[in-house]
Design an enzyme around this catalytic site. Structure first.
Site, mmCIF file in Angstrom:
data_model
loop_
_atom_site.group_PDB
_atom_site.id
_atom_site.type_symbol
_atom_site.label_atom_id
_atom_site.label_comp_id
_atom_site.label_asym_id
_atom_site.label_seq_id
_atom_site.Cartn_x
_atom_site.Cartn_y
_atom_site.Cartn_z
ATOM 1 N N GLY A 18 0.759 -1.246 0.000
ATOM 2 C CA GLY A 18 0.000 0.000 0.000
ATOM 3 C C GLY A 18 0.788 1.293 0.000
ATOM 4 C CD GLU A 78 0.809 -9.319 1.696
ATOM 5 O OE1 GLU A 78 -0.149 -8.675 1.230
ATOM 6 O OE2 GLU A 78 0.671 -10.283 2.459
ATOM 7 N N PRO A 79 4.628 -5.074 -0.768
ATOM 8 C CG PRO A 79 6.794 -4.235 -0.922
ATOM 9 C CD PRO A 79 5.983 -5.341 -0.286
ATOM 10 N NE ARG A 94 -0.094 2.425 -5.988
ATOM 11 C CZ ARG A 94 -1.201 2.402 -6.745
ATOM 12 N NH1 ARG A 94 -1.224 3.022 -7.894
ATOM 13 N NH2 ARG A 94 -2.296 1.802 -6.317
ATOM 14 N NE ARG A 114 -2.809 3.013 -11.466
ATOM 15 C CZ ARG A 114 -2.760 4.198 -10.934
ATOM 16 N NH1 ARG A 114 -2.218 5.203 -11.578
ATOM 17 N NH2 ARG A 114 -3.227 4.403 -9.734
ATOM 18 C CE1 TYR A 168 -8.765 1.376 -9.798
ATOM 19 C CE2 TYR A 168 -6.794 1.637 -11.131
ATOM 20 C CZ TYR A 168 -7.681 0.831 -10.461
ATOM 21 O OH TYR A 168 -7.469 -0.518 -10.436
ATOM 22 C CB CYS A 227 -14.730 3.692 -30.830
ATOM 23 S SG CYS A 227 -13.651 3.377 -32.213
ATOM 24 C CD GLU A 228 -15.170 2.846 -23.959
ATOM 25 O OE1 GLU A 228 -15.646 3.209 -22.876
ATOM 26 O OE2 GLU A 228 -15.155 1.662 -24.330
ATOM 27 C CE1 TYR A 252 -1.647 -3.500 -8.790
ATOM 28 C CE2 TYR A 252 -0.658 -1.463 -8.002
ATOM 29 C CZ TYR A 252 -1.061 -2.762 -7.779
ATOM 30 O OH TYR A 252 -0.868 -3.324 -6.542
HETATM 31 N N1 LLP Z 1 -1.347 -7.058 -0.683
HETATM 32 C C1 LLP Z 1 -2.662 -7.219 -0.976
HETATM 33 C C2 LLP Z 1 -3.446 -8.192 -0.210
HETATM 34 C C3 LLP Z 1 -3.254 -6.453 -1.999
HETATM 35 O O1 LLP Z 1 -4.543 -6.601 -2.278
HETATM 36 C C4 LLP Z 1 -2.461 -5.533 -2.733
HETATM 37 C C5 LLP Z 1 -3.038 -4.719 -3.809
HETATM 38 C C6 LLP Z 1 -1.108 -5.409 -2.394
HETATM 39 C C7 LLP Z 1 -0.599 -6.184 -1.367
HETATM 40 C C8 LLP Z 1 -0.202 -4.451 -3.115
HETATM 41 O O2 LLP Z 1 -0.596 -3.137 -2.955
HETATM 42 P P1 LLP Z 1 0.382 -1.939 -3.401
HETATM 43 O O3 LLP Z 1 1.611 -2.014 -2.566
HETATM 44 O O4 LLP Z 1 0.666 -2.105 -4.832
HETATM 45 O O5 LLP Z 1 -0.421 -0.715 -3.119
HETATM 46 N N2 LLP Z 1 -4.984 -1.430 -9.702
HETATM 47 C C9 LLP Z 1 -4.916 -0.408 -8.672
HETATM 48 C C10 LLP Z 1 -4.270 -0.935 -7.407
HETATM 49 C C11 LLP Z 1 -4.943 -2.177 -6.863
HETATM 50 C C12 LLP Z 1 -4.276 -2.764 -5.641
HETATM 51 C C13 LLP Z 1 -4.861 -4.092 -5.290
HETATM 52 N N3 LLP Z 1 -4.252 -4.766 -4.164
HETATM 53 C C14 LLP Z 1 -4.203 0.831 -9.230
HETATM 54 O O6 LLP Z 1 -3.816 0.827 -10.398
HETATM 55 O O7 LLP Z 1 -4.077 1.824 -8.535
#
Ligand code: LLP
Length: 435
Positions: free
Chosen positions: A238, A288-289, A291, A327, A331, A358-359, A387
């Site tokens: 996150g 669990e990073p 992004r 994205r 979002y 086409c949208e 992503y």
């Molecule tokens: N752990 C779990 C259980 C998760 O569901 C996720 C992301 C992560 C770790 C990794 O999160 P991060 O460190 O990347 O923030 N598609 C969206 C982001 C969706 C994230 C889903 N879960 C975007 O493009 O912003």
């Protein structure tokens, strides 16, 4: 820090001129910087030095095999969410045995594959899932290592579609029911309780929600350690990154002075805020990073097809579209767009940046001001390493983009642009339609 910057007028990734990549491999093409990924990984690992930390890279952010191999070489394990992702870990030579399997809807076949391959832990999201994992493990004569995902009911203060730790989200088990869930897990003969997990959302730009959530779960984790001998606590992913003015954030240090509103969380601030809460637990800490590790390590190269000047507004029509980078459409996400050839003598252009689909939703940015660029010229979408490709589709029968990995002055195609035959290879015209 990232390694995208202008050398003279030309945008480089590490020592590679990005225009040379576009010339050789065409556009749209994703380009990733190995050095940026390496720096991000080491920086995060250092921020919690002193704790027993295992970084499980959330490969949903970018699951290219070359990227996975790079992470594996750095010592990372993986956070995976499907049988397909597990197969990617194995194909890349990654360590499945130190990786965790997350997700709310694991199928029996996926659970079987994970048990046969061997994973560090199943991150369980519901009581029916406990029963299912126990059942499949029993069939295989194994014990499945599990951790239950706790939903701490904390507002991550991020985009609604990527907030996951509120009680109204579909994720995890509420803290007040978690003790019952663990008691249920303990009764299953084919489950082994190994840990506890949480994840509250993505693109967080402050440590406060993490601190609030971890502080809520820590007393429970201590109880689990006493009652069941758990050995790990996964605090999820996150950590947010810079999207506004992202190029400057590479030149000027971690963030740009201009992007105060989006000042991201530094790994050091994250580590400093969480270490005092986590250290007394005496547990292995899983991160669990996704992004944070790859987001600023990738760009999407695109070519200008047309500059369509209109009475009310201008449109810069690019050869990349929402199918390549969804994205912004999904979002309302902001991605900085910069020319590959910087020319300060040119006038500014205010335009909507759009793709050819086409949208109307196929729009990357409205009223964006950038240096005037014309037909055939190249631009880069920044902060597109996470992503980007993994969320791409073939909408409008547009092929999946190419991917290139840069290391120093070298670059290599790590995923060829899809061709038409590959795109339709699974399709067939049934006999009853042939005449
Ligand atoms: N752990 C779990 C259980 C998760 O569901 C996720 C992301 C992560 C770790 C990794 O999160 P991060 O460190 O990347 O923030 N598609 C969206 C982001 C969706 C994230 C889903 N879960 C975007 O493009 O912003």
């Amino acid at each position: 820090m990232h390694h995208f910057r202008y050398t003279g007028q030309k945008l480089h990734c590490e020592s590679v001129d990005l225009a040379a990549v576009a010339q050789l491999h065409g556009t749209p093409t994703y380009v990733y910087s190995a050095q940026t990924i390496t720096d991000n990984y080491r920086r995060l690992a250092a921020s919690l030095a002193g704790l027993d930390v295992q970084i499980c890279y959330a490969m949903k952010a970018n699951s290219n095999l070359a990227v996975l191999r790079l992470f594996s070489n750095l010592g990372a394990a993986f956070d995976l969410v499907s049988g397909g992702e597990l197969r990617r870990v194995v194909a890349a030579g990654g360590d499945a045995g130190r990786s965790v399997f997350a997700g709310v809807g694991k199928t029996e076949a996926e659970i079987r594959l994970a048990l046969q391959t061997g994973v560090f832990g199943f991150h369980v999201e519901s009581e029916p899932e406990l029963a299912r994992i126990n059942h499949v493990a029993g069939q295989l004569g194994r014990k499945a290592p599990i951790a239950i995902r706790i939903n701490p009911d904390v507002d991550a203060k991020t985009h609604a579609k990527i907030t996951t730790g509120k009680s109204e989200n579909k994720f995890g088990i509420p803290l007040e029911h978690a003790a019952e869930a663990y008691a249920a897990a303990a009764k299953y003969p084919h489950l082994e309780i190994k840990g506890v997990q949480m994840h509250i959302g993505s693109q967080l730009t402050s440590a406060a929600p993490f601190v609030e959530a971890v502080a809520k779960v820590v007393p429970f984790a201590l109880r689990l350690k006493q009652d069941y001998g758990i050995t790990y606590f996964s605090v999820g992913g996150g950590i947010g990154i810079v999207y506004q003015d992202a190029l400057a954030s590479g030149d000027a240090g971690w963030w740009s002075a201009k992007s105060e509103g989006e000042r991201p969380l530094t790994p050091e601030a994250y580590g400093a805020a969480l270490a005092p809460l986590l250290a007394p637990l005496g547990l292995k800490i899983l991160l669990e990073p996704g992004r944070f590790l790859v987001g600023n390590a990738g760009v999407l190269l695109s070519r200008v097809e047309y500059l369509k000047r209109g009475a009310a507004r201008n449109f810069l029509v690019l050869d990349a579209a929402m199918n390549d980078l969804v994205r912004p459409a999904m979002y309302e996400a902001y991605h900085e767009v910069v020319p590959l050839l910087r020319d300060s003598a040119r006038p500014a252009l205010k335009a909507d940046l759009v793709g050819p689909i086409c949208e109307s939703g196929d729009c990357f940015a409205k009223d964006r001001t950038l240096q005037t660029v014309g037909e055939g010229e190249l631009v880069a979408f920044l902060s597109a390493g996470a992503y980007g490709y993994t969320m791409a589709s073939r909408y409008n029968t547009r092929p999946m983009a190419a991917e290139v990995l840069v290391s120093g002055s070298r670059f290599e195609l790590v995923n060829a642009r899809e061709n038409f035959d590959a795109m339709v290879s699974g399709e067939k015209i049934p006999g009853f339609l042939s005449t």
